[in-house]
Design a protein around this motif. Sequence first.
Motif, PDB file in Angstrom:
ATOM      1  N   HIS A   1       2.390   2.160  -3.255  1.00  6.26           N
ATOM      2  CA  HIS A   1       3.412   1.431  -3.075  1.00  6.26           C
ATOM      3  C   HIS A   1       4.982   1.710  -2.252  1.00  6.26           C
ATOM      4  O   HIS A   1       5.927   0.639  -2.385  1.00  6.26           O
ATOM      5  CB  HIS A   1       3.784  -0.256  -2.839  1.00  6.26           C
ATOM      6  N   TYR A  22       2.448   3.202  10.502  1.00  3.40           N
ATOM      7  CA  TYR A  22       1.567   3.245   9.470  1.00  3.40           C
ATOM      8  C   TYR A  22       2.458   1.669   9.670  1.00  3.40           C
ATOM      9  O   TYR A  22       3.329   1.565   9.698  1.00  3.40           O
ATOM     10  CB  TYR A  22       2.087   3.832   7.916  1.00  3.40           C
ATOM     11  N   LYS A  23       1.898   0.598   9.492  1.00  2.89           N
ATOM     12  CA  LYS A  23       2.394  -1.162   9.740  1.00  2.89           C
ATOM     13  C   LYS A  23       0.996  -2.042   9.120  1.00  2.89           C
ATOM     14  O   LYS A  23       0.686  -2.345   8.988  1.00  2.89           O
ATOM     15  CB  LYS A  23       2.446  -1.526  11.354  1.00  2.89           C
ATOM     16  N   PRO A  24       2.609  -2.009   7.971  1.00  5.19           N
ATOM     17  CA  PRO A  24       1.053  -3.117   6.603  1.00  5.19           C
ATOM     18  C   PRO A  24       1.080  -4.229   6.659  1.00  5.19           C
ATOM     19  O   PRO A  24      -0.131  -4.714   6.735  1.00  5.19           O
ATOM     20  CB  PRO A  24       2.084  -2.248   5.458  1.00  5.19           C
ATOM     21  N   LYS A  25       1.740  -4.457   7.801  1.00  8.72           N
ATOM     22  CA  LYS A  25       2.048  -6.420   7.977  1.00  8.72           C
ATOM     23  C   LYS A  25       1.052  -6.349   9.470  1.00  8.72           C
ATOM     24  O   LYS A  25       0.596  -7.812  10.181  1.00  8.72           O
ATOM     25  CB  LYS A  25       3.157  -6.753   8.492  1.00  8.72           C
ATOM     26  N   GLU A  26       0.500  -5.456   9.877  1.00 15.93           N
ATOM     27  CA  GLU A  26      -0.977  -5.680  10.649  1.00 15.93           C
ATOM     28  C   GLU A  26      -2.279  -5.363  10.645  1.00 15.93           C
ATOM     29  O   GLU A  26      -2.267  -4.945   9.739  1.00 15.93           O
ATOM     30  CB  GLU A  26       0.032  -4.535  12.074  1.00 15.93           C
ATOM     31  N   LYS A  27      -2.351  -5.502  11.569  1.00 16.08           N
ATOM     32  CA  LYS A  27      -4.186  -5.136  11.720  1.00 16.08           C
ATOM     33  C   LYS A  27      -5.167  -4.311  12.887  1.00 16.08           C
ATOM     34  O   LYS A  27      -4.692  -5.042  13.476  1.00 16.08           O
ATOM     35  CB  LYS A  27      -5.262  -6.167  10.904  1.00 16.08           C
ATOM     36  N   TRP A  56      -3.710  -1.665  10.159  1.00 18.51           N
ATOM     37  CA  TRP A  56      -2.437  -1.580   9.762  1.00 18.51           C
ATOM     38  C   TRP A  56      -2.159   0.323   9.731  1.00 18.51           C
ATOM     39  O   TRP A  56      -0.851   0.707   9.548  1.00 18.51           O
ATOM     40  CB  TRP A  56      -1.671  -1.796   7.919  1.00 18.51           C
TER      41      TRP A  56
END
Length: 57
Positions: A9, A21-26, A28
């Motif tokens: 991380h 890369y958008k870790p808060k989306e699905k 992601w």
Amino acid sequence: MWQAHKCTHAAECVKALPNVYKPKEKPWITIENATTAELQAQISKCPSGALTYKLNQ
């Protein structure tokens, strides 16, 4: 490919390509938002080796 068990991380992927890369989306990871060359360059800098790729021939 993302190997979650290897990921430290460090967020280098998010810093380098925030449109991919958008870790808060699905999902992601949306590879369509970068070129193959951009993805290869970013993946090669992953400090944990959690990100890898395979080229289609």
